[in-house]
Design an enzyme around this catalytic site. Sequence first.
Site, PDB file in Angstrom:
ATOM      1  N   HIS A 182       6.700  40.289  -7.767  1.00  0.00           N
ATOM      2  CA  HIS A 182       6.080  40.565  -6.469  1.00  0.00           C
ATOM      3  C   HIS A 182       6.942  41.605  -5.743  1.00  0.00           C
ATOM      4  CE1 HIS A 182       4.661  40.091  -2.388  1.00  0.00           C
ATOM      5  NE2 HIS A 182       3.574  39.519  -2.901  1.00  0.00           N
ATOM      6  N   GLU A 232       7.884  41.833  -2.799  1.00  0.00           N
ATOM      7  CA  GLU A 232       8.923  41.275  -1.924  1.00  0.00           C
ATOM      8  C   GLU A 232      10.170  40.932  -2.731  1.00  0.00           C
ATOM      9  OE1 GLU A 232       6.475  38.284  -0.047  1.00  0.00           O
ATOM     10  OE2 GLU A 232       5.340  39.897   0.896  1.00  0.00           O
ATOM     11  N   GLU A 275      -0.894  45.263  -6.616  1.00  0.00           N
ATOM     12  CA  GLU A 275      -0.579  44.970  -5.221  1.00  0.00           C
ATOM     13  C   GLU A 275       0.138  46.165  -4.600  1.00  0.00           C
ATOM     14  OE1 GLU A 275      -0.882  40.613  -4.263  1.00  0.00           O
ATOM     15  OE2 GLU A 275       1.215  41.166  -4.354  1.00  0.00           O
ATOM     16  N   SER A 281      -3.652  42.350   1.775  1.00  0.00           N
ATOM     17  CA  SER A 281      -4.510  42.251   2.958  1.00  0.00           C
ATOM     18  C   SER A 281      -5.963  41.907   2.634  1.00  0.00           C
ATOM     19  CB  SER A 281      -4.416  43.534   3.799  1.00  0.00           C
ATOM     20  OG  SER A 281      -3.112  43.660   4.338  1.00  0.00           O
ATOM     21  N   GLY A 286      -2.456  36.405   0.087  1.00  0.00           N
ATOM     22  CA  GLY A 286      -1.254  35.933   0.772  1.00  0.00           C
ATOM     23  C   GLY A 286      -1.643  35.231   2.060  1.00  0.00           C
ATOM     24  N   GLY A 287      -1.509  35.935   3.176  1.00  0.00           N
ATOM     25  CA  GLY A 287      -1.734  35.371   4.510  1.00  0.00           C
ATOM     26  C   GLY A 287      -2.975  34.498   4.637  1.00  0.00           C
TER      27      GLY A 287
END
Length: 249
Positions: free
Chosen positions: A93, A95, A165, A211, A232-233
Amino acid sequence: MKKLIVANFKMNQNIEEAKAYFTKFVSLFNGERADVIICPPYISLPLASFFTRGSKIKLGAQNVSDEEQGAFTGEISADMIKAVGGEYVIIGHSERRNKFKESDKLINKKIKTSLKNGLKCILCVGESGLDKNAGKTGEVIRKQLEEDLKGLYENELESVIIAYEPIWAIGTGNNATVKDVEFVAKIIRKVILENFSEKASRDIQLLYGGSLNEKNYQALLSATGIDGGLFGGVSLKVDAFLNIANSVK
Ligand code: PGA
């Protein structure tokens, strides 16, 4: 074909919150339109495994050690993830690549260790905004794929899912366009064709992530060459994520 819908909780939800989430999700997920993999923090995996037992929901971790066992304080092994019911692991990922400085070499080792221990991998690749503006998307994705998948046998690739991503789209509210996603899906399949086979290039499952929300997911997941999404979110909101998982076409 059913779509593959993956939730990445990142570092969110304690065990009580996870309990409430899984209780609701398991009772209301219809399993008709999507295969679902949920990746909570490691510490919630045993509880998630208890709640999802007998359901169609699969579980994954968000990271794994490249080592199998030993003196690696704070690390979690592939075998430990499997033992608490995890079948998948997200590797590479952005991050982890950026904030934890994970290299393609390390990612390659994590993939090999995971596969050896029976975990399936969700490998994330994606370019930065700078790379995109410089027209380097294809080059960056190819390099990541070739280095991350180096030395894998074709039959091992059957246990790998690839998620596109773009870094500039993660957590920013700026999703990629269908055109962007189709362009990269083509590149990914081409790289797989050149490094493995036509069959592997056709069969590999590709996800888009960055997103995704209740408004844009349907269009983005209908992009040619895309088999599902990594959320994700929005995956933290149980009602929204249930709606997506129960109604995706
Ligand atoms: P986001 O995250 O949906 O919050 O953009 C996606 C991801 O990082 O996997």
